[in-house]
Motif scaffolding. Structure first.
Motif, PDB file in Angstrom:
ATOM      1  N   SER A   9       0.910  -1.175   0.021  1.00  0.00           N
ATOM      2  CA  SER A   9      -0.020  -0.078   0.093  1.00  0.00           C
ATOM      3  C   SER A   9       1.068   1.390   0.222  1.00  0.00           C
ATOM      4  O   SER A   9       0.352   2.088  -0.684  1.00  0.00           O
ATOM      5  CB  SER A   9      -0.886   0.054   1.249  1.00  0.00           C
ATOM      6  OG  SER A   9      -0.285  -0.060   2.394  1.00  0.00           O
ATOM      7  N   ILE A  12       2.230   1.913  -3.628  1.00  0.00           N
ATOM      8  CA  ILE A  12       1.155   2.399  -4.471  1.00  0.00           C
ATOM      9  C   ILE A  12       1.001   3.721  -4.050  1.00  0.00           C
ATOM     10  O   ILE A  12       0.803   4.665  -5.042  1.00  0.00           O
ATOM     11  CB  ILE A  12       0.092   1.295  -4.015  1.00  0.00           C
ATOM     12  CG1 ILE A  12      -0.035   0.180  -4.828  1.00  0.00           C
ATOM     13  CG2 ILE A  12      -1.336   2.314  -4.861  1.00  0.00           C
ATOM     14  CD1 ILE A  12      -1.071  -0.752  -4.507  1.00  0.00           C
ATOM     15  N   SER A  16       2.060   6.304  -7.188  1.00  0.00           N
ATOM     16  CA  SER A  16       0.891   6.930  -7.776  1.00  0.00           C
ATOM     17  C   SER A  16       0.579   8.448  -7.538  1.00  0.00           C
ATOM     18  O   SER A  16       0.240   9.231  -8.461  1.00  0.00           O
ATOM     19  CB  SER A  16      -0.452   6.284  -7.336  1.00  0.00           C
ATOM     20  OG  SER A  16      -0.397   4.704  -7.766  1.00  0.00           O
ATOM     21  N   VAL A  73      -4.067  -3.392  -2.149  1.00  0.00           N
ATOM     22  CA  VAL A  73      -4.099  -2.616  -3.323  1.00  0.00           C
ATOM     23  C   VAL A  73      -5.292  -1.606  -3.002  1.00  0.00           C
ATOM     24  O   VAL A  73      -5.327  -0.377  -3.299  1.00  0.00           O
ATOM     25  CB  VAL A  73      -4.617  -3.093  -4.555  1.00  0.00           C
ATOM     26  CG1 VAL A  73      -4.875  -2.588  -5.865  1.00  0.00           C
ATOM     27  CG2 VAL A  73      -3.205  -4.005  -4.851  1.00  0.00           C
ATOM     28  N   LEU A  77      -4.993   2.340  -2.927  1.00  0.00           N
ATOM     29  CA  LEU A  77      -5.797   3.264  -3.697  1.00  0.00           C
ATOM     30  C   LEU A  77      -6.572   4.369  -2.776  1.00  0.00           C
ATOM     31  O   LEU A  77      -6.698   5.390  -3.222  1.00  0.00           O
ATOM     32  CB  LEU A  77      -6.582   2.761  -4.709  1.00  0.00           C
ATOM     33  CG  LEU A  77      -6.001   1.692  -5.831  1.00  0.00           C
ATOM     34  CD1 LEU A  77      -6.885   0.680  -6.422  1.00  0.00           C
ATOM     35  CD2 LEU A  77      -5.140   2.572  -6.653  1.00  0.00           C
ATOM     36  N   VAL A  80      -4.227   7.070  -1.866  1.00  0.00           N
ATOM     37  CA  VAL A  80      -4.056   8.006  -3.117  1.00  0.00           C
ATOM     38  C   VAL A  80      -5.054   9.038  -3.457  1.00  0.00           C
ATOM     39  O   VAL A  80      -4.827  10.287  -3.406  1.00  0.00           O
ATOM     40  CB  VAL A  80      -3.968   7.102  -4.346  1.00  0.00           C
ATOM     41  CG1 VAL A  80      -3.624   7.986  -5.705  1.00  0.00           C
ATOM     42  CG2 VAL A  80      -2.569   6.041  -4.316  1.00  0.00           C
ATOM     43  N   ALA A  81      -6.285   8.512  -3.313  1.00  0.00           N
ATOM     44  CA  ALA A  81      -7.347   9.340  -3.346  1.00  0.00           C
ATOM     45  C   ALA A  81      -7.422  10.493  -2.171  1.00  0.00           C
ATOM     46  O   ALA A  81      -7.807  11.590  -2.562  1.00  0.00           O
ATOM     47  CB  ALA A  81      -8.735   8.394  -3.512  1.00  0.00           C
TER      48      ALA A  81
END
Length: 199
Positions: A9, A12, A16, A73, A77, A80-81
């Protein structure tokens, strides 16, 4: 196996965030030297995870880690958001669009505190408060957060200090995102995808 969630995580998140922010803004939101400092101050926390107090599995672990990868994952994500939303807030309301150095400090602190609080959440397969972290882990996380914050206060080249309200906003946002939103996602997904891990 929680180490897998932590590693995947975080990878990512960092890759990202930098890539998407570059595509959207046309500039790197955090410098290579700032990323190097981030790795250094958080390295001891990663090592200290080996000393942590968590409940062992009741059954022998197997390397069927597909469920944990999906959880990793999803958490990556989600972060990231969340970081992109906070970056947009800073970009549009804190004047970061016209101050690349302040943008770098903002992103550095954002990644730092997301790293600290997500480590507190991901160390436990259940709710983060189900067990207390070990003293070495708490010391390493506290020292990493303190050292990273101090580095932004001493006016290093490319890392100018931010106003205290902005710094506190980053800390509060990261804490709520990691220990409330993402912790709930983690618990729900592990119960769904890896029920044996919390049985």
């Amino acid at each position: 196996l929680t180490w897998i969630i932590n590693k995947v995580s975080q990878t990512i998140l960092k890759s990202s965030l930098v890539a998407i922010a570059f595509v959207v803004t046309g500039q790197f939101v955090v410098s290579a030297s700032a990323m190097l400092l981030l790795v250094f101050v958080m390295d001891f926390a990663s090592i200290a995870l080996a000393t942590d107090h968590v409940r062992p599995s009741r059954k022998p672990e197997t390397w069927q880690i597909g469920g944990f990868i999906i959880v990793s994952v999803a958490l990556g994500l989600a972060m990231v958001a969340e970081t992109l939303l906070l970056l947009w807030i800073g970009w549009s309301h804190f004047g970061l669009a016209t101050n690349p150095d302040a943008l770098c400090t903002f992103s550095f602190l954002m990644l730092l505190f997301f790293g600290v609080f997500s480590s507190v959440s991901r160390r436990e397969r259940r709710w983060f408060g189900a067990s207390l972290p070990s003293k070495p882990l708490m010391a390493a996380l506290s020292a990493g957060a303190f050292a990273g914050t101090v580095l932004t206060l001493v006016s290093l080249p490319g890392l100018p200090p931010l106003p205290w309200p902005q710094m506190l906003a980053i800390v509060g946002y990261a804490m709520a995102s990691c220990l409330v939103v993402n912790d709930a996602i983690k618990v729900a997904m592990i119960k769904w995808l890896v029920p044996a891990a919390v049985a």
